[in-house]
Design a protein around this motif. Sequence first.
Motif, PDB file in Angstrom:
ATOM      1  N   UNK A 104       0.822  -1.210   0.000  1.00 16.21           N
ATOM      2  CA  UNK A 104       0.000   0.000   0.000  1.00 16.21           C
ATOM      3  C   UNK A 104       0.860   1.266   0.000  1.00 16.21           C
ATOM      4  N   UNK A 105       2.011   1.215   0.677  1.00 14.90           N
ATOM      5  CA  UNK A 105       2.917   2.363   0.641  1.00 14.90           C
ATOM      6  C   UNK A 105       3.486   2.540  -0.765  1.00 14.90           C
ATOM      7  N   UNK A 106       3.781   1.422  -1.419  1.00 18.68           N
ATOM      8  CA  UNK A 106       4.276   1.486  -2.797  1.00 18.68           C
ATOM      9  C   UNK A 106       3.233   2.120  -3.709  1.00 18.68           C
TER      10      UNK A 106
ATOM     11  N   UNK B  26       1.298   6.692  -6.927  1.00 18.52           N
ATOM     12  CA  UNK B  26       0.324   7.763  -7.179  1.00 18.52           C
ATOM     13  C   UNK B  26       1.012   9.122  -7.142  1.00 18.52           C
ATOM     14  N   UNK B  27       1.957   9.283  -6.209  1.00 16.24           N
ATOM     15  CA  UNK B  27       2.734  10.521  -6.132  1.00 16.24           C
ATOM     16  C   UNK B  27       3.422  10.798  -7.466  1.00 16.24           C
TER      17      UNK B  27
ATOM     18  N   UNK C  27      11.761  -1.604   3.010  1.00 17.90           N
ATOM     19  CA  UNK C  27      11.039  -0.374   2.715  1.00 17.90           C
ATOM     20  C   UNK C  27      11.437   0.214   1.375  1.00 17.90           C
ATOM     21  N   UNK C  28      11.141   1.505   1.208  1.00 16.23           N
ATOM     22  CA  UNK C  28      11.374   2.186  -0.060  1.00 16.23           C
ATOM     23  C   UNK C  28      12.177   3.463   0.145  1.00 16.23           C
TER      24      UNK C  28
ATOM     25  N   UNK D   7      -1.069   6.184   7.175  1.00 14.73           N
ATOM     26  CA  UNK D   7      -0.847   7.239   6.192  1.00 14.73           C
ATOM     27  C   UNK D   7       0.132   8.302   6.690  1.00 14.73           C
ATOM     28  N   UNK D   8       0.799   8.040   7.799  1.00 13.06           N
ATOM     29  CA  UNK D   8       1.844   8.953   8.281  1.00 13.06           C
ATOM     30  C   UNK D   8       3.161   8.585   7.607  1.00 13.06           C
TER      31      UNK D   8
END
Length: 257
Positions: free
Chosen positions: A20-22, A27-28, A142-143, A215-216
């Motif tokens: 979901x973070x990806x 989207x960014x 992570x990313x 979402x933080x």
Amino acid sequence: MGVKLLLKCRVDKGVIPGTQHLEILQQLLNNLVVKSVEPWQLSCSLLKQTYMGNMQSSPGGMKEIWHIAGPEYGDLCYLFNRSEKRLLECDRSASALLINVLKYRKSIVLKLEGQSFLKGDDLLIRLVSVTRTLAGTQEFLGHFLELEYLPMTYVGADDGTISTAADSPMLQALADVISDQLSQVLEQRRSERRAKIARAAEANSLTLDTSDSFYNLSLEPLVLDFNDYQISTAIPFGRTHAAASYIAMVTNMSNKL
């Protein structure tokens, strides 16, 4: 090659980075109207020296080096001595011989994979995922985002007075723009989630977690002083500077190095 600034994607403590973070980061990039260019990958291996027989009396004790290699480096690779903080460029075949003779063995392998995007003609952005392999077990760490401003060839002035990319006004401005865009994406996601929770409450059919901690998500510039790696910033930014940046990023992301 332009100067690179790496931005770590930081999540709340206890939140596990995931798909979901990806999706949020993708989207960014869509909102930034970028053009997909090519896939990218790099391998960072932490090697530990083992001694046998008389080698146990060698001065300095066990040594550790980073080995950095990838398709974009071709037949070259980079070796970083952790104790001496010295980064060297060498031929991959020569490094393989050196590693074998000095009895180095892989301890940890970090795989960096991602996609490159182009914004206009002068800003290259990479969205990178990092996976660690330790004792045969893989773990997703992570990313991070990599910003490469192609027209900028020096970290700061060509006199070397600025020694970290994070202190460059131009790169700071680019990072701020992207962080602002991320804030807008996250607020949109939060609004959509709150609307979904409200609809579920009205229907009295579903109870959802109302926490927004997922979402933080924030982008934290990597602060790396190239002087600490004995790399001059009075010369054009090159692959050696980039290799040092990747080492610093994966070390920052992993708590077992």
